[in-house]
Design an enzyme around this catalytic site. Structure first.
Site, PDB file in Angstrom:
ATOM      1  N   PRO A  88      38.684  33.516  52.621  1.00 26.33           N
ATOM      2  CA  PRO A  88      37.836  34.652  52.243  1.00 26.33           C
ATOM      3  C   PRO A  88      37.552  35.585  53.425  1.00 26.33           C
ATOM      4  CG  PRO A  88      36.612  32.581  52.116  1.00 26.33           C
ATOM      5  CD  PRO A  88      38.030  32.227  52.392  1.00 26.33           C
ATOM      6  N   GLU A 115      35.255  23.386  53.475  1.00 30.93           N
ATOM      7  CA  GLU A 115      34.491  24.539  53.990  1.00 30.93           C
ATOM      8  C   GLU A 115      35.359  25.511  54.778  1.00 30.93           C
ATOM      9  OE1 GLU A 115      31.166  25.437  53.336  1.00 30.93           O
ATOM     10  OE2 GLU A 115      31.780  23.981  51.820  1.00 30.93           O
ATOM     11  N   ARG A 153      56.942  40.236  41.650  1.00 31.32           N
ATOM     12  CA  ARG A 153      57.279  41.352  40.756  1.00 31.32           C
ATOM     13  C   ARG A 153      57.642  42.630  41.505  1.00 31.32           C
ATOM     14  NH1 ARG A 153      53.925  44.380  38.768  1.00 31.32           N
ATOM     15  NH2 ARG A 153      54.369  44.187  36.553  1.00 31.32           N
ATOM     16  N   ASP A 168      54.012  50.537  37.895  1.00 34.35           N
ATOM     17  CA  ASP A 168      52.779  49.756  37.814  1.00 34.35           C
ATOM     18  C   ASP A 168      51.544  50.569  38.156  1.00 34.35           C
ATOM     19  OD1 ASP A 168      53.806  47.340  37.177  1.00 34.35           O
ATOM     20  OD2 ASP A 168      53.863  46.558  39.220  1.00 34.35           O
TER      21      ASP A 168
HETATM   22  N1  ADE Z   1      39.935  30.552  49.843  1.00 36.28           N
HETATM   23  C1  ADE Z   1      38.666  30.513  49.395  1.00 36.28           C
HETATM   24  N2  ADE Z   1      38.289  31.699  48.921  1.00 36.28           N
HETATM   25  C2  ADE Z   1      39.353  32.548  49.067  1.00 36.28           C
HETATM   26  C3  ADE Z   1      39.583  33.922  48.784  1.00 36.28           C
HETATM   27  N3  ADE Z   1      38.648  34.701  48.239  1.00 36.28           N
HETATM   28  N4  ADE Z   1      40.776  34.432  49.080  1.00 36.28           N
HETATM   29  C4  ADE Z   1      41.725  33.668  49.666  1.00 36.28           C
HETATM   30  N5  ADE Z   1      41.576  32.374  49.958  1.00 36.28           N
HETATM   31  C5  ADE Z   1      40.399  31.810  49.671  1.00 36.28           C
END
Ligand code: ADE
Length: 256
Positions: A88, A115, A153, A168
């Site tokens: 994330p 985590e 794709r 697209d």
């Molecule tokens: N792992 C945990 N959350 C994620 C996300 N939003 N994007 C990519 N990998 C992740």
């Protein structure tokens, strides 16, 4: 294109490789897809891939040693690969990144769990960090699938029509135009006449206008950031004049 995915849950990918466009791309050897189980690179008897965080706190951290060994094994299999950690904290994935990734010969995806991964899995082993959005998943596997799907794709020949990806949503900075198929009338709603006309140029204009309208209504931010061509500007001006006419009419009606 070769995709190698490092994960502690390789079974999640079987159904993904086995369906639809991805399956056909594999059958036609447009893509080569495999997984490596990070657990296989853990040297202890129980093949542990996580451990408690130094400094205390809740949650577990992905151990660096099995992960580093797995990445090095993937490098043997895909020596030119760009190695991407799904997290994330990465840059947020979009169509432009999908298009760019499709230009590589090999991609390795490193799926974190728990985590997060030990901080020492860094730029010596990873070339890029990508997030699929501002929310936290339980692992990188779904993110890897999202990216592999969007990248596949973009590879010529993986979709039915040769230029299907070029049309697209997002490819030209607009959302895609509205689509219709049979029946011609569904629950009282008819297909727009222009689409039945067989007139190629009018259909293209209709589709551009539909794409512009949808983008304005649903994602005006995209229009602000797009280089509009003359035709697009003319269409927007025409609507603007129409809206102004309506407002003028109501303004007058109020006064009377
Ligand atoms: N792992 C945990 N959350 C994620 C996300 N939003 N994007 C990519 N990998 C992740």
């Amino acid at each position: 294109m070769k995709f190698v995915v490092l994960t502690i849950f390789p079974e999640m990918f079987g159904p993904f490789w086995d369906h639809g466009i991805i399956r056909r791309a594999i059958e036609q050897e447009k893509i080569f897809a495999s997984t490596l189980n990070i657990r296989d690179f853990a040297e202890d008897r129980h093949q542990v891939t996580d451990d408690r965080p130094y400094g205390g706190g809740s949650g577990m951290v992905m151990k660096p040693d099995p992960l580093a060994a797995a990445i090095r094994a993937a490098e043997q299999d895909a020596p030119s690969a760009k190695k991407i950690l799904l997290t994330p904290q990465g840059r947020v994935f979009n169509q432009k990144i999908a298009h760019k990734l499709a230009s590589y010969e090999e991609l390795v995806f490193v799926c974190g769990r728990y985590e997060g991964v030990d901080e020492r899995i860094d730029h010596d082993l990873i070339d890029d960090e990508i997030s699929i959005g501002d929310y936290v998943l339980t692992g990188g596997e779904l993110a890897a699938m999202v990216i592999i799907d969007a990248v596949t794709r973009q590879i010529p020949g993986t979709l039915g029509g040769e230029d299907a990806a070029a049309k697209d949503s997002f490819a030209n900075g607009l959302l895609e135009h509205a689509h219709y198929t049979r029946p011609q009338v569904f629950e009282g709603k008819a297909v727009p006449d222009t689409l039945l006309s067989g007139h190629h140029e009018e259909i293209e204009n209709w589709r551009l206008e539909s794409a512009l309208m949808r983008t304005l209504m649903k994602r005006a931010d995209l229009l602000r950031n797009k280089d509009l061509n003359e035709k697009e500007i003319e269409m927007l001006k025409k609507w603007s004049r129409n809206i102004q006419d309506i407002l003028n009419f109501h303004h007058k009606a109020h006064k009377e």
